[in-house]
Motif scaffolding. Structure first.
Motif, PDB file in Angstrom:
ATOM      1  N   ARG A 205     -69.871  -8.053  82.866  1.00 10.03           N
ATOM      2  CA  ARG A 205     -69.014  -9.044  83.509  1.00 10.03           C
ATOM      3  C   ARG A 205     -69.871 -10.101  84.199  1.00 10.03           C
ATOM      4  N   VAL A 206     -69.277 -11.225  84.515  1.00  9.89           N
ATOM      5  CA  VAL A 206     -69.954 -12.367  85.121  1.00  9.89           C
ATOM      6  C   VAL A 206     -71.191 -12.761  84.296  1.00  9.89           C
ATOM      7  N   PRO A 207     -71.094 -12.774  82.972  1.00  9.76           N
ATOM      8  CA  PRO A 207     -72.282 -13.064  82.161  1.00  9.76           C
ATOM      9  C   PRO A 207     -72.776 -14.496  82.292  1.00  9.76           C
ATOM     10  N   LEU A 208     -71.902 -15.385  82.800  1.00 12.61           N
ATOM     11  CA  LEU A 208     -72.316 -16.771  83.036  1.00 12.61           C
ATOM     12  C   LEU A 208     -72.602 -17.032  84.510  1.00 12.61           C
ATOM     13  N   LEU A 213     -74.334 -20.548  84.857  1.00 12.15           N
ATOM     14  CA  LEU A 213     -75.162 -20.596  83.657  1.00 12.15           C
ATOM     15  C   LEU A 213     -74.546 -21.442  82.540  1.00 12.15           C
ATOM     16  N   SER A 214     -73.455 -22.102  82.849  1.00 15.65           N
ATOM     17  CA  SER A 214     -72.937 -23.091  81.902  1.00 15.65           C
ATOM     18  C   SER A 214     -73.783 -24.354  81.942  1.00 15.65           C
ATOM     19  N   GLY A 215     -74.535 -24.531  83.055  1.00 17.91           N
ATOM     20  CA  GLY A 215     -75.356 -25.721  83.221  1.00 17.91           C
ATOM     21  C   GLY A 215     -74.591 -26.920  83.743  1.00 17.91           C
ATOM     22  N   LYS A 216     -73.310 -26.726  84.062  1.00 21.92           N
ATOM     23  CA  LYS A 216     -72.467 -27.856  84.488  1.00 21.92           C
ATOM     24  C   LYS A 216     -72.633 -28.195  85.963  1.00 21.92           C
ATOM     25  N   ALA A 259     -74.347 -22.230  77.886  1.00 22.60           N
ATOM     26  CA  ALA A 259     -73.419 -21.116  78.061  1.00 22.60           C
ATOM     27  C   ALA A 259     -73.494 -20.154  76.885  1.00 22.60           C
ATOM     28  N   ALA A 260     -73.517 -20.692  75.673  1.00 22.11           N
ATOM     29  CA  ALA A 260     -73.629 -19.835  74.485  1.00 22.11           C
ATOM     30  C   ALA A 260     -74.942 -19.062  74.515  1.00 22.11           C
ATOM     31  N   TRP A 261     -76.017 -19.738  74.907  1.00 20.72           N
ATOM     32  CA  TRP A 261     -77.320 -19.079  75.014  1.00 20.72           C
ATOM     33  C   TRP A 261     -77.258 -17.935  76.024  1.00 20.72           C
ATOM     34  N   ALA A 262     -76.617 -18.179  77.175  1.00 16.44           N
ATOM     35  CA  ALA A 262     -76.566 -17.176  78.242  1.00 16.44           C
ATOM     36  C   ALA A 262     -75.782 -15.938  77.808  1.00 16.44           C
ATOM     37  N   LEU A 263     -74.696 -16.127  77.064  1.00 12.41           N
ATOM     38  CA  LEU A 263     -73.924 -14.988  76.579  1.00 12.41           C
ATOM     39  C   LEU A 263     -74.722 -14.207  75.541  1.00 12.41           C
ATOM     40  N   ALA A 264     -75.354 -14.927  74.612  1.00 10.49           N
ATOM     41  CA  ALA A 264     -76.162 -14.257  73.589  1.00 10.49           C
ATOM     42  C   ALA A 264     -77.348 -13.534  74.221  1.00 10.49           C
ATOM     43  N   TRP A 265     -77.888 -14.093  75.312  1.00 13.94           N
ATOM     44  CA  TRP A 265     -78.994 -13.442  76.030  1.00 13.94           C
ATOM     45  C   TRP A 265     -78.553 -12.058  76.501  1.00 13.94           C
ATOM     46  N   CYS A 266     -77.372 -11.957  77.096  1.00 14.11           N
ATOM     47  CA  CYS A 266     -76.854 -10.656  77.557  1.00 14.11           C
ATOM     48  C   CYS A 266     -76.707  -9.682  76.394  1.00 14.11           C
ATOM     49  N   LEU A 267     -76.211 -10.190  75.277  1.00  9.82           N
ATOM     50  CA  LEU A 267     -75.879  -9.342  74.137  1.00  9.82           C
ATOM     51  C   LEU A 267     -77.102  -8.825  73.393  1.00  9.82           C
ATOM     52  N   LYS A 268     -78.272  -9.327  73.735  1.00 10.64           N
ATOM     53  CA  LYS A 268     -79.499  -8.816  73.123  1.00 10.64           C
ATOM     54  C   LYS A 268     -79.850  -7.422  73.622  1.00 10.64           C
ATOM     55  N   HIS A 269     -79.459  -7.097  74.836  1.00  4.07           N
ATOM     56  CA  HIS A 269     -79.887  -5.820  75.400  1.00  4.07           C
ATOM     57  C   HIS A 269     -79.236  -4.667  74.624  1.00  4.07           C
ATOM     58  N   PRO A 270     -79.996  -3.648  74.267  1.00  3.77           N
ATOM     59  CA  PRO A 270     -79.437  -2.560  73.444  1.00  3.77           C
ATOM     60  C   PRO A 270     -78.307  -1.786  74.102  1.00  3.77           C
ATOM     61  N   ALA A 271     -78.172  -1.864  75.427  1.00  6.16           N
ATOM     62  CA  ALA A 271     -77.082  -1.153  76.098  1.00  6.16           C
ATOM     63  C   ALA A 271     -75.778  -1.949  76.118  1.00  6.16           C
ATOM     64  N   VAL A 272     -75.857  -3.262  75.986  1.00  7.28           N
ATOM     65  CA  VAL A 272     -74.675  -4.116  76.184  1.00  7.28           C
ATOM     66  C   VAL A 272     -73.836  -4.188  74.916  1.00  7.28           C
ATOM     67  N   GLU A 293     -72.854 -17.131  67.154  1.00  3.56           N
ATOM     68  CA  GLU A 293     -73.783 -17.741  66.202  1.00  3.56           C
ATOM     69  C   GLU A 293     -75.239 -17.502  66.604  1.00  3.56           C
ATOM     70  N   LEU A 294     -75.457 -17.177  67.880  1.00  2.20           N
ATOM     71  CA  LEU A 294     -76.804 -16.934  68.375  1.00  2.20           C
ATOM     72  C   LEU A 294     -77.121 -15.444  68.488  1.00  2.20           C
ATOM     73  N   VAL A 295     -76.134 -14.598  68.173  1.00  2.61           N
ATOM     74  CA  VAL A 295     -76.327 -13.144  68.297  1.00  2.61           C
ATOM     75  C   VAL A 295     -76.955 -12.611  67.016  1.00  2.61           C
ATOM     76  N   GLU A 296     -78.116 -12.005  67.144  1.00  2.00           N
ATOM     77  CA  GLU A 296     -78.845 -11.505  65.980  1.00  2.00           C
ATOM     78  C   GLU A 296     -78.324 -10.156  65.534  1.00  2.00           C
ATOM     79  N   ALA A 297     -78.467  -9.873  64.252  1.00  2.00           N
ATOM     80  CA  ALA A 297     -78.054  -8.592  63.695  1.00  2.00           C
ATOM     81  C   ALA A 297     -79.028  -7.491  64.123  1.00  2.00           C
ATOM     82  N   GLY A 298     -78.594  -6.246  63.967  1.00  7.22           N
ATOM     83  CA  GLY A 298     -79.477  -5.124  64.227  1.00  7.22           C
ATOM     84  C   GLY A 298     -79.264  -4.415  65.547  1.00  7.22           C
ATOM     85  N   HIS A 299     -78.211  -4.787  66.295  1.00  7.20           N
ATOM     86  CA  HIS A 299     -77.932  -4.113  67.567  1.00  7.20           C
ATOM     87  C   HIS A 299     -77.509  -2.676  67.290  1.00  7.20           C
TER      88      HIS A 299
END
Length: 303
Positions: A205-208, A213-216, A259-272, A293-299
């Motif tokens: 939660r609160v991933p932004l 982290l939207s940069g606005k 914002a998209a980068w920040a969400l994808a950053w969270c989703l990289k962690h193997p626990a998330v 679109e920024l989330v890589e395969a292999g999680h």
């Protein structure tokens, strides 16, 4: 959209969900049914299937807007809500974690959501003394047996609460919700390793970082008194905004939406498993969904 399995629940959830605290009226505006319908309708079109809400986002107000919106396609959604607080007025709640009171909250949530079951019912940011009630978890597990709850979860108040996280499996909980974002990485130390060890799903939660982290937003930005962010320390907010500016310069690839980068950053962690950002309108739903679109395969939880 991409999907992952929410730990041992077996639920297949979109990697981007919809957080709905804003529907409760504490983020600077109120919502009509038509506005909620538009947000959730667009989310469904984009492949999002997870909605996270709570009993105290308004007095079941967020739940009511959601329930009316999805009553025609309830089975298409993974619906997560929470228990443990009574909403009195904006920014004023009291705890209520006694077993009988929680059953009453569940019934009120089911009524508001216009459904006869909740996919994920979460202990909501309560103290350890409330968590350590065998009678509470016995009561909740009976509700699971009755079919009113499919799975139990814990939304930890402190994102370093290893006491509650470490006992999740023991009490029958199968998912952890926790604050996690590029500005706040505390769960990486103890909470996430425990989640991986127990095969618990993780909702970030609160991933932004409350929108920062939207940069606005820039240092010095003022928030209206009806916005929960206005209640935070001014110096801490400005410090966070300066850090966001640095991250934008040094870490976010050129031409990439922050914002998209920040969400994808969270989703990289193997626990998330999934992120549950709030969204004030259809455009923000679309921006959040674009993170896939920024989330890589292999999680490891990939579905």
């Amino acid at each position: 959209m991409k999907y992952r399995v929410l730990g041992k629940t077996g639920l297949r959830v979109s990697v981007v969900g919809v957080g709905t605290w804003q529907f409760g009226g504490e983020w600077g505006r109120t919502y009509s049914q038509q506005e909620a319908d538009a947000i959730l309708g667009r989310a469904k079109e984009l492949g999002i299937n997870l909605i996270d809400t709570a009993e105290c986002y308004g007095d079941h107000l967020s739940e009511s807007l959601i329930g009316e919106s999805i009553k025609g396609n309830r089975s298409d959604w993974i619906l997560a809500t929470k228990f443990g607080h009574h909403f009195h007025r904006p920014f004023e709640r009291t705890d209520s974690f006694d077993p009988q009171g929680v059953v009453a909250q569940l019934e009120a949530s089911l009524k508001a959501l216009k459904t006869d079951y909740v996919d994920l019912y979460q202990f909501h940011s309560g103290p350890d003394a409330s968590f350590d009630q065998d009678a509470l978890w016995d009561t909740l597990n009976r509700q699971v047996e009755a079919g009113k709850i499919r799975h139990l979860g814990i939304s930890i108040g402190s994102n370093q609460n290893i006491h509650q996280t470490s006992q999740a499996s023991q009490v029958g909980a199968e998912a952890i919700q926790v604050v996690y974002n590029r500005l706040d990485r505390k769960p990486e130390a103890e909470v996430f390793p425990s989640c991986l060890e127990q095969n618990l799903g993780v909702l970030a939660r609160v991933p932004l970082a409350s929108g920062f982290l939207s940069g606005k937003y820039k240092p010095g930005t003022a928030f209206d008194a009806s916005d929960v962010r206005s209640r935070r320390n001014r110096e801490e907010i400005d410090e966070q905004m300066r850090e966001v500016e640095r991250i934008g310069r040094e870490e976010v690839p050129a031409g990439t939406n922050m914002a998209a980068w920040a969400l994808a950053w969270c989703l990289k962690h193997p626990a998330v498993t999934t992120v549950i950002p709030g969204c004030k309108d259809v455009a923000q739903v679309e921006a959040n969904a674009a993170a896939v679109e920024l989330v890589e395969a292999g999680h490891p939880q990939e579905a």
